[in-house]
Design an enzyme around this catalytic site. Structure first.
Site, PDB file in Angstrom:
ATOM      1  CB  SER A 224      -9.475 -12.075  13.944  1.00 17.73           C
ATOM      2  OG  SER A 224      -8.861 -12.813  13.054  1.00 17.73           O
TER       3      SER A 224
ATOM      4  CG  HIS B 149     -13.098 -11.362  11.197  1.00 17.14           C
ATOM      5  ND1 HIS B 149     -13.690 -10.426  10.512  1.00 17.14           N
ATOM      6  CD2 HIS B 149     -12.032 -11.351  10.716  1.00 17.14           C
ATOM      7  CE1 HIS B 149     -12.916  -9.801   9.586  1.00 17.14           C
ATOM      8  NE2 HIS B 149     -11.831 -10.292   9.519  1.00 17.14           N
TER       9      HIS B 149
ATOM     10  CG  ASP C 211      -8.776 -12.935   9.086  1.00 17.01           C
ATOM     11  OD1 ASP C 211      -9.356 -11.993   8.633  1.00 17.01           O
ATOM     12  OD2 ASP C 211      -8.700 -12.798  10.457  1.00 17.01           O
TER      13      ASP C 211
ATOM     14  CG  MET D 193      -5.413 -15.023   5.080  1.00 19.01           C
ATOM     15  SD  MET D 193      -3.883 -14.223   5.890  1.00 19.01           S
ATOM     16  CE  MET D 193      -4.848 -13.374   7.282  1.00 19.01           C
TER      17      MET D 193
ATOM     18  CG  HIS E 226     -11.401 -10.473   6.017  1.00 19.27           C
ATOM     19  ND1 HIS E 226     -10.636  -9.728   6.611  1.00 19.27           N
ATOM     20  CD2 HIS E 226     -11.432  -9.589   4.682  1.00 19.27           C
ATOM     21  CE1 HIS E 226      -9.973  -9.140   5.775  1.00 19.27           C
ATOM     22  NE2 HIS E 226     -10.312  -8.941   4.670  1.00 19.27           N
TER      23      HIS E 226
ATOM     24  CG  MET F  26      -7.986 -10.940   3.239  1.00 21.37           C
ATOM     25  SD  MET F  26      -7.081 -11.199   4.824  1.00 21.37           S
ATOM     26  CE  MET F  26      -8.197 -12.298   5.847  1.00 21.37           C
TER      27      MET F  26
ATOM     28  CG  MET G  35      -8.665  -4.531   5.003  1.00 21.40           C
ATOM     29  SD  MET G  35      -9.083  -5.612   6.271  1.00 21.40           S
ATOM     30  CE  MET G  35      -7.335  -5.902   6.876  1.00 21.40           C
TER      31      MET G  35
ATOM     32  N   GLY H  18      -2.882  -9.911   5.965  1.00 24.81           N
ATOM     33  CA  GLY H  18      -2.133 -10.892   5.790  1.00 24.81           C
ATOM     34  C   GLY H  18      -1.608 -11.570   7.153  1.00 24.81           C
ATOM     35  CG  PHE H  19       1.140 -11.559   8.421  1.00 26.59           C
ATOM     36  CD1 PHE H  19       1.558 -12.930   8.483  1.00 26.59           C
ATOM     37  CD2 PHE H  19       1.645 -10.975   7.294  1.00 26.59           C
ATOM     38  CE1 PHE H  19       2.184 -13.476   7.283  1.00 26.59           C
ATOM     39  CE2 PHE H  19       2.191 -11.431   6.144  1.00 26.59           C
ATOM     40  CZ  PHE H  19       2.587 -12.938   6.205  1.00 26.59           C
TER      41      PHE H  19
ATOM     42  CG  ASP I  54      -9.826  -7.097   9.866  1.00 27.57           C
ATOM     43  OD1 ASP I  54      -9.124  -7.383  10.918  1.00 27.57           O
ATOM     44  OD2 ASP I  54      -9.987  -7.863   8.894  1.00 27.57           O
TER      45      ASP I  54
ATOM     46  N   GLY J 121      -5.208  -4.265  13.899  1.00 29.88           N
ATOM     47  CA  GLY J 121      -4.451  -3.326  15.074  1.00 29.88           C
ATOM     48  C   GLY J 121      -5.537  -2.641  15.988  1.00 29.88           C
TER      49      GLY J 121
ATOM     50  CB  SER K 134      -2.577  -9.860  18.448  1.00 28.54           C
ATOM     51  OG  SER K 134      -2.839  -8.632  17.824  1.00 28.54           O
TER      52      SER K 134
HETATM   53  C1  DX5 Z   1      -5.256  -9.126   8.795  1.00 25.77           C
HETATM   54  C2  DX5 Z   1      -6.727  -9.941   9.280  1.00 25.77           C
HETATM   55  C3  DX5 Z   1      -7.224  -9.410  10.633  1.00 25.77           C
HETATM   56  C4  DX5 Z   1      -6.296  -9.797  11.665  1.00 25.77           C
HETATM   57  C5  DX5 Z   1      -6.450  -8.871  12.763  1.00 25.77           C
HETATM   58  O1  DX5 Z   1      -4.924  -9.872   7.746  1.00 25.77           O
HETATM   59  O2  DX5 Z   1      -7.712  -9.749   8.127  1.00 25.77           O
HETATM   60  O3  DX5 Z   1      -8.612  -9.944  10.696  1.00 25.77           O
HETATM   61  O4  DX5 Z   1      -6.523 -11.215  11.979  1.00 25.77           O
HETATM   62  O5  DX5 Z   1      -5.528  -9.083  13.817  1.00 25.77           O
HETATM   63  P1  DX5 Z   1      -5.173  -8.055  14.700  1.00 25.77           P
HETATM   64  O6  DX5 Z   1      -5.999  -7.622  15.576  1.00 25.77           O
HETATM   65  O7  DX5 Z   1      -3.944  -8.773  15.540  1.00 25.77           O
HETATM   66  O8  DX5 Z   1      -4.588  -6.883  14.039  1.00 25.77           O
HETATM   67 ZN    ZN Z   2      -9.946  -9.976   8.830  1.00 26.76          ZN
END
Ligand code: DX5
Ligand code: ZN
Length: 238
Positions: free
Chosen positions: A6, A31, A33, A35, A64, A66, A135, A140-141, A174, A176, A197
């Site tokens: 990501s 990936h 993201d 938002m 993705h 969002m 998910m 969001g983060f 997606d 953690g 992360s």
């Molecule tokens: C969350 C995103 C994920 C996120 C994954 O809102 O859709 O793609 O960046 O980050 P980690 O792997 O740190 O959970």
């Molecule tokens: Zn994502």
């Protein structure tokens, strides 16, 4: 297992270099993201950034969305160079139409489910999708903790897709994801793993990829989604 890092956790001050390093390290997916500050409580980037990156890399762009009512922006994301557009089941009242439109534009269509959302609509959408995203955090983060109930949801999604004749449709997970839970996720039915992360937490991307690959070694179905890359092997361009 395919790893889709990501971009959210990459160094935003040198994104082009990051994509080059990912490609060199053997990654084939990216990936992205998106938002909007409405569907999720965060704002990231949009089509202009994707377009610039499309000019410098041949990574498969797994986008993705969002965002609320994503159908408003399909053309813009296609024009920017997306390969796959993933829309959230919670964000669109006319999912079947949106998914069909994505495919009609020549892109792959994915559907994502928040942790609290039932996947029963797959019963009516299995013919219209190329990928399902489970998910495993609330979007969001990056950097949030993996929600354990996701394991059962992945298993149920796999069983449902198989029962509907959609055995070729891959499941992406997606949120953690890390090498420590990769083996169990692939055993549950995950084909594509997104990592922000955990992946970008290490400087040497080839070693990070190797850590995920070692955890998935000999498990799962290596075929689903594997043909969607632009080039068959790393290092053939850069
Ligand atoms: C969350 C995103 C994920 C996120 C994954 O809102 O859709 O793609 O960046 O980050 P980690 O792997 O740190 O959970
Ligand atoms: Zn994502």
């Amino acid at each position: 297992m395919i790893l889709s890092p990501s971009l959210l956790s990459a160094d935003f001050s040198r994104l082009a270099e990051e994509t080059t390093n990912l490609r060199r390290a053997g990654l084939s997916w990216l990936h992205l993201d998106i938002m909007d500050g409405a569907f999720v409580p965060n704002i990231t980037f949009g089509p202009p950034v994707i377009k610039k990156l499309r000019g410098v890399t041949d990574l498969f762009f797994d986008v993705h969305l969002m965002i609320e009512d994503p159908a408003r922006y399909l053309e813009a994301f296609k024009a920017a160079g997306s390969d796959m557009l993933v829309v959230h089941a919670e964000a669109d009242r006319h999912l079947q139409r949106t998914l069909t439109q994505i495919r009609a534009m020549g892109l792959k269509a994915g559907i994502a489910f928040n942790p609290g959302t039932d996947i029963a609509c797959l019963n009516w959408l299995a013919d219209d999708i190329d990928m399902v995203v489970i998910m495993s955090v609330n979007p969001g983060f990056s950097g949030q903790g993996f929600i354990p109930a996701s394991f059962r949801k992945i298993r149920e999604a796999r069983a449902l897709l198989d029962s509907l004749g959609a055995a070729d449709v891959p499941i992406e997970v997606d949120g953690g994801v890390c090498p420590e839970n990769t083996g169990a996720l692939v055993d549950a039915g995950a084909d594509i793993l997104v990592s922000g992360s955990s992946f970008f937490g290490g400087r040497h991307y080839d070693k990070r990829l190797a850590a995920f690959a070692a955890a998935a070694e000999g498990r799962g179905n290596p075929r689903r989604g594997s043909e969607w890359r632009h080039l068959p092997a790393a290092d053939s361009k850069h």
